[in-house]
Design an enzyme around this catalytic site. Structure first.
Site, short mmCIF file in Angstrom:
data_model
loop_
_atom_site.label_atom_id
_atom_site.label_comp_id
_atom_site.label_asym_id
_atom_site.label_seq_id
_atom_site.Cartn_x
_atom_site.Cartn_y
_atom_site.Cartn_z
N LEU A 1 35.90 -88.13 -36.70
CA LEU A 1 35.08 -86.96 -36.41
C LEU A 1 35.33 -85.91 -37.49
O LEU A 1 36.31 -85.98 -38.22
CB LEU A 1 35.42 -86.39 -35.03
CG LEU A 1 35.10 -87.29 -33.83
CD1 LEU A 1 35.64 -86.66 -32.56
CD2 LEU A 1 33.60 -87.53 -33.72
N SER A 2 34.45 -84.92 -37.55
CA SER A 2 34.65 -83.89 -38.57
C SER A 2 35.98 -83.18 -38.36
O SER A 2 36.65 -82.81 -39.33
CB SER A 2 33.50 -82.88 -38.57
OG SER A 2 33.32 -82.30 -37.30
N GLU A 3 36.40 -83.00 -37.10
CA GLU A 3 37.74 -82.46 -36.82
C GLU A 3 38.32 -83.06 -35.55
O GLU A 3 37.60 -83.37 -34.61
CB GLU A 3 37.71 -80.93 -36.68
CG GLU A 3 37.69 -80.16 -37.97
CD GLU A 3 36.30 -79.69 -38.33
OE1 GLU A 3 36.12 -79.10 -39.41
OE2 GLU A 3 35.36 -79.94 -37.53
N THR A 4 39.64 -83.19 -35.57
CA THR A 4 40.45 -83.57 -34.40
C THR A 4 41.56 -82.53 -34.29
O THR A 4 42.15 -82.13 -35.30
CB THR A 4 41.05 -84.97 -34.59
OG1 THR A 4 39.99 -85.93 -34.70
CG2 THR A 4 41.94 -85.34 -33.41
N HIS B 1 34.28 -74.66 -34.68
CA HIS B 1 33.98 -75.43 -33.47
C HIS B 1 35.25 -76.08 -32.89
O HIS B 1 35.38 -76.18 -31.66
CB HIS B 1 32.83 -76.44 -33.71
CG HIS B 1 33.23 -77.84 -34.01
ND1 HIS B 1 33.51 -78.28 -35.29
CD2 HIS B 1 33.37 -78.93 -33.21
CE1 HIS B 1 33.80 -79.57 -35.25
NE2 HIS B 1 33.73 -79.98 -34.00
#
Length: 280
Positions: free
Chosen positions: A45-48, A77
């Site tokens: 994902l774009s961020e974790t 986000h």
């Protein structure tokens, strides 16, 4: 092997699967940096993010934020999604405003009208963009240099350089050469036309975060925070507006921007779509 609570939270959309997902690992204090980075790379994902005990009495919790390739000091986000997961798993704020600790410092988060919103952090870099770099950006975005109406550094951690185009249509038409801009993170914004585009939002945003390992991020809180500070501060945007983002990716992101008492708040709807247990 240890077990951890896990949530995947959709951020910045009231429609499930139409926002930006963030993976959140709760109570992750036992994980090493290497384990966090490996799991973030695996989720892709774009961020974790990883929720930890705060290291200062001024914060309610601490969060570490990873892209598939690197750790970020701050991201928008993931801030809202992590706060949502912290509250959903029993977190109790000490005051009216939740205080998140992250690499950038302390970030206030509030709940209002069914949304979570964070206070835009101070920009690490602002001001004009060097002309030679701006020409490189135009070439990489495959647009004419003259189509850039305004530009500024809006960096609050991920390295954002932002430009304004003349319309939503121009923003949505972009087909970047990602390889040519691989060391940059570029935000692009353009105004909606009420007759052609409607009144659901006032601006269209796209986020090309190649330097963070993400060609295009669906809906981006950090970028919108930097954009708001630049645009409101320079009179290019009103004190209250809604930004649409993710359209080209099939998303329906809506970012609520509000300036109140000298602070800019970046908010949106958050929903948990996946809950489970992580075993590492």
């Amino acid at each position: 092997m240890a077990e951890f609570q896990f949530q995947q939270v959709d951020v910045f959309s009231s429609e499930p699967t139409k926002g930006n997902p963030v993976a959140v690992v709760v109570g992750a204090d036992a994980l090493t940096t290497e384990q966090m980075a490996a799991f973030a790379n695996w989720t892709n994902l774009s961020e974790t993010t990883f929720l930890l005990r705060s290291t200062t009495p001024d914060a309610d919790y601490k969060v570490r934020i990873f892209t598939p390739q690197t750790e970020l000091p701050f991201a928008g986000h993931p801030t809202l999604g992590s706060c949502h997961a912290w509250l959903a798993t029993g977190g109790q704020p000490r005051g009216d405003t939740i205080i998140q600790e992250c690499g950038l410092g302390l970030v206030p988060v509030r709940s209002q009208n069914g949304c979570l919103a964070f206070a835009a952090p101070t920009l690490q870099r602002s001001g004009s963009v060097e002309p030679f770099l701006l020409r490189r950006v135009a070439d990489g975005l495959k647009i004419s240099f003259s189509s850039i109406r305004a530009a500024a550094w809006t960096d609050n951690g991920p390295g954002w350089l932002s430009i304004m185009l003349g319309s939503r249509k121009e923003v949505l038409a972009l087909e970047p050469d990602y390889a040519a801009l691989s060391d940059l993170s570029i935000g692009v914004i353009g105004p909606w036309d009420t007759l052609q585009d409607g009144k659901q939002a006032q601006f269209e945003v796209r986020a090309f975060a190649m330097s963070c390992g993400v060609n295009e991020d669906p809906v981006t809180g950090s970028l919108n925070a930097g954009l708001a500070q630049w645009l409101i501060g320079s009179g290019l945007a009103p004190e209250h507006y809604i930004a649409s983002q993710g359209t080209r990716l099939g998303r329906a992101g809506r970012v609520h921007v509000d300036q109140e008492d000298g602070k800019i708040w970046i908010g949106g709807v958050t929903n948990t779509l996946v809950t489970g247990v992580l075993r590492l």
